[in-house]
Scaffold this motif. Structure first.
Motif, PDB file in Angstrom:
ATOM      1  N   VAL A   1       0.701  -1.177  -0.129  1.00  0.00           N
ATOM      2  CA  VAL A   1       0.113  -0.099   0.066  1.00  0.00           C
ATOM      3  C   VAL A   1       0.642   1.201   0.012  1.00  0.00           C
ATOM      4  CG1 VAL A   1      -1.696   1.578   1.374  1.00  0.00           C
ATOM      5  CG2 VAL A   1      -2.004  -0.792   1.077  1.00  0.00           C
ATOM      6  N   ILE A   2       0.333   2.248  -0.894  1.00  0.00           N
ATOM      7  CA  ILE A   2       1.166   3.441  -0.905  1.00  0.00           C
ATOM      8  C   ILE A   2       0.301   4.547  -0.559  1.00  0.00           C
ATOM      9  CG2 ILE A   2       2.216   5.216  -2.528  1.00  0.00           C
ATOM     10  CD1 ILE A   2       2.802   2.693  -4.349  1.00  0.00           C
ATOM     11  N   GLU A   3       0.648   5.447   0.642  1.00  0.00           N
ATOM     12  CA  GLU A   3      -0.006   6.622   1.283  1.00  0.00           C
ATOM     13  C   GLU A   3       0.221   7.959   0.514  1.00  0.00           C
ATOM     14  OE1 GLU A   3       0.489   8.926   5.280  1.00  0.00           O
ATOM     15  OE2 GLU A   3       0.075   6.737   5.449  1.00  0.00           O
ATOM     16  N   SER A   4      -0.777   8.649   0.045  1.00  0.00           N
ATOM     17  CA  SER A   4      -0.448  10.097  -0.554  1.00  0.00           C
ATOM     18  C   SER A   4      -1.112  11.044   0.167  1.00  0.00           C
ATOM     19  CB  SER A   4      -0.820   9.893  -1.972  1.00  0.00           C
ATOM     20  OG  SER A   4      -2.167   9.536  -2.160  1.00  0.00           O
ATOM     21  N   SER A   5      -0.904  11.978   0.408  1.00  0.00           N
ATOM     22  CA  SER A   5      -1.515  13.233   1.011  1.00  0.00           C
ATOM     23  C   SER A   5      -1.642  14.549  -0.137  1.00  0.00           C
ATOM     24  CB  SER A   5      -0.514  13.798   2.055  1.00  0.00           C
ATOM     25  OG  SER A   5       0.740  14.107   1.495  1.00  0.00           O
ATOM     26  N   GLY A   6      -2.504  15.212   0.424  1.00  0.00           N
ATOM     27  CA  GLY A   6      -2.825  16.370  -0.562  1.00  0.00           C
ATOM     28  C   GLY A   6      -4.421  16.606  -0.394  1.00  0.00           C
ATOM     29  N   GLY A   7      -5.114  17.511  -0.581  1.00  0.00           N
ATOM     30  CA  GLY A   7      -6.311  18.049  -0.235  1.00  0.00           C
ATOM     31  C   GLY A   7      -6.603  17.911   1.220  1.00  0.00           C
ATOM     32  N   ARG A   8      -8.053  17.694   1.424  1.00  0.00           N
ATOM     33  CA  ARG A   8      -8.378  17.173   3.106  1.00  0.00           C
ATOM     34  C   ARG A   8      -8.078  16.088   3.627  1.00  0.00           C
ATOM     35  NH1 ARG A   8     -14.221  19.626   2.653  1.00  0.00           N
ATOM     36  NH2 ARG A   8     -14.038  18.031   0.917  1.00  0.00           N
ATOM     37  N   ALA A   9      -7.801  14.907   2.790  1.00  0.00           N
ATOM     38  CA  ALA A   9      -7.601  13.779   3.400  1.00  0.00           C
ATOM     39  C   ALA A   9      -6.601  12.821   2.819  1.00  0.00           C
ATOM     40  CB  ALA A   9      -8.771  13.062   3.106  1.00  0.00           C
ATOM     41  N   THR A  10      -5.925  12.147   3.675  1.00  0.00           N
ATOM     42  CA  THR A  10      -4.907  11.290   3.436  1.00  0.00           C
ATOM     43  C   THR A  10      -5.476   9.983   2.360  1.00  0.00           C
ATOM     44  OG1 THR A  10      -3.739  11.470   5.286  1.00  0.00           O
ATOM     45  CG2 THR A  10      -3.134   9.392   3.817  1.00  0.00           C
ATOM     46  N   ARG A  11      -5.043   9.830   1.373  1.00  0.00           N
ATOM     47  CA  ARG A  11      -5.469   8.596   0.567  1.00  0.00           C
ATOM     48  C   ARG A  11      -4.440   7.414   0.382  1.00  0.00           C
ATOM     49  NH1 ARG A  11     -10.068   9.728  -2.716  1.00  0.00           N
ATOM     50  NH2 ARG A  11     -10.658  11.851  -2.312  1.00  0.00           N
ATOM     51  N   TYR A  12      -5.034   6.365   0.008  1.00  0.00           N
ATOM     52  CA  TYR A  12      -4.296   4.953  -0.185  1.00  0.00           C
ATOM     53  C   TYR A  12      -4.622   4.389  -1.433  1.00  0.00           C
ATOM     54  CZ  TYR A  12      -4.249   5.976   4.876  1.00  0.00           C
ATOM     55  OH  TYR A  12      -4.140   6.788   6.049  1.00  0.00           O
ATOM     56  N   GLU A  13      -3.543   3.946  -2.045  1.00  0.00           N
ATOM     57  CA  GLU A  13      -3.563   2.914  -3.129  1.00  0.00           C
ATOM     58  C   GLU A  13      -2.637   1.538  -2.810  1.00  0.00           C
ATOM     59  OE1 GLU A  13      -1.700   4.668  -6.647  1.00  0.00           O
ATOM     60  OE2 GLU A  13      -1.044   6.505  -5.447  1.00  0.00           O
ATOM     61  N   HIS A  14      -3.137   0.701  -3.505  1.00  0.00           N
ATOM     62  CA  HIS A  14      -2.258  -0.475  -3.550  1.00  0.00           C
ATOM     63  C   HIS A  14      -1.272  -0.556  -4.831  1.00  0.00           C
ATOM     64  CE1 HIS A  14      -3.501  -2.713  -7.311  1.00  0.00           C
ATOM     65  NE2 HIS A  14      -4.540  -2.052  -7.199  1.00  0.00           N
ATOM     66  N   ASN A  15      -0.479  -1.539  -4.459  1.00  0.00           N
ATOM     67  CA  ASN A  15       0.782  -1.854  -5.168  1.00  0.00           C
ATOM     68  C   ASN A  15       1.039  -3.146  -5.314  1.00  0.00           C
ATOM     69  OD1 ASN A  15       3.147  -0.608  -6.696  1.00  0.00           O
ATOM     70  ND2 ASN A  15       4.337  -1.308  -4.736  1.00  0.00           N
ATOM     71  N   ALA A  16      -0.193  -3.874  -5.196  1.00  0.00           N
ATOM     72  CA  ALA A  16      -0.167  -5.531  -5.376  1.00  0.00           C
ATOM     73  C   ALA A  16       0.562  -6.098  -6.508  1.00  0.00           C
ATOM     74  CB  ALA A  16      -1.354  -5.915  -4.971  1.00  0.00           C
ATOM     75  N   GLY A  17       0.196  -5.505  -7.638  1.00  0.00           N
ATOM     76  CA  GLY A  17       0.579  -6.160  -8.885  1.00  0.00           C
ATOM     77  C   GLY A  17       2.030  -6.288  -8.866  1.00  0.00           C
ATOM     78  N   ARG A  18       2.489  -5.175  -8.541  1.00  0.00           N
ATOM     79  CA  ARG A  18       4.212  -4.875  -8.728  1.00  0.00           C
ATOM     80  C   ARG A  18       4.835  -5.770  -7.519  1.00  0.00           C
ATOM     81  NH1 ARG A  18       6.444   1.168  -9.280  1.00  0.00           N
ATOM     82  NH2 ARG A  18       5.306   0.612 -11.225  1.00  0.00           N
ATOM     83  N   VAL A  19       4.300  -5.779  -6.283  1.00  0.00           N
ATOM     84  CA  VAL A  19       5.021  -6.328  -5.400  1.00  0.00           C
ATOM     85  C   VAL A  19       4.773  -7.816  -5.377  1.00  0.00           C
ATOM     86  CG1 VAL A  19       5.058  -6.886  -2.814  1.00  0.00           C
ATOM     87  CG2 VAL A  19       4.732  -4.258  -3.444  1.00  0.00           C
TER      88      VAL A  19
END
Length: 216
Positions: A70-88
């Motif tokens: 999982v990769i965490e990204s910040s910006g705007g009003r809320a922290t967001r999360y995305e997966h990195n499953a395929g690569r890992v």
């Protein structure tokens, strides 16, 4: 990169939910914590249904980040999360879709996976689903070993079911006991109708996700 399993049940649910929403609601992806909790705990297209708290999900995210899943990204009003499953995991998108579905819905036949994957990836036929499952089962140890296992065919069943191994070895006997037919068990036609209804409920859930008040 060799796989460093096992995941906890909560980690698997969080990861699979991110994988699902990346494909079904790309306009709302990456997900906020609020949207992720809603997706993890939804009643449709989930087996088992869970009731994860924000604390449970935060702990799961910590574990997934340690594995770079999982990769965490910040910006705007809320922290967001995305997966990195395929690569890992080192698997193609088609195989990742099957793993995500197995994490979300439990053991399934190749036919069920093809039906349930309609909004994730359109497989040409059951044979193509089986080909990707075979690749995942025969994955060499140098790449981390098998990620799925074919379960023994149940009495009276036409197809064997498949299960993922991201949470560790699977107890085939326990799954067989849980899947024993009961009076009034679903016919194939009824099962297909249930899948269609689940897809409709899922579309409605995805629309609600787009209206997430915590999103920027």
């Amino acid at each position: 990169m060799p796989w460093k399993a096992p995941l906890s049940a909560a980690e698997a649910r969080v990861l699979a939910t991110l994988m699902e929403k990346a494909r079904t609601v790309p306009d709302s992806y990456p997900l906020t914590l609020n949207s992720l909790q809603s997706g993890c705990n939804q009643k449709s297209a989930r087996d088992p249904v869970m009731a994860l708290s924000e604390h449970d999900i935060a702990e799961a995210l910590d574990g997934l980040r340690e594995r770079s899943l999982v990769i965490e990204s910040s910006g705007g009003r809320a922290t967001r999360y995305e997966h990195n499953a395929g690569r890992v995991l080192g698997v193609p998108d088609q195989a990742a879709a099957l793993l995500g579905l197995l994490m979300l819905r439990g053991p399934q036949t190749a036919g069920e996976l093809r039906l349930n994957s309609e909004r994730w990836h359109k497989f040409l036929d059951i044979g193509s689903v089986e080909a990707f499952l075979d690749e995942l089962q025969e994955r060499p140890e140098a790449k981390g070993g098998a990620l799925v296992v074919k379960l023994p065919r149940l009495p009276g069943a036409r197809e064997p079911r498949w299960a993922h191994l991201l949470c560790g070895p699977v107890d085939a006997s326990a799954h067989a006991a849980a899947a024993e037919p009961t009076p009034g068990a679903e016919t194939p036609a009824l099962l297909e109708r249930l899948v269609a209804l689940e897809a409709q409920v899922q579309r409605l859930q995805d629309r609600l996700d787009r209206l997430d008040p915590a999103a920027p």
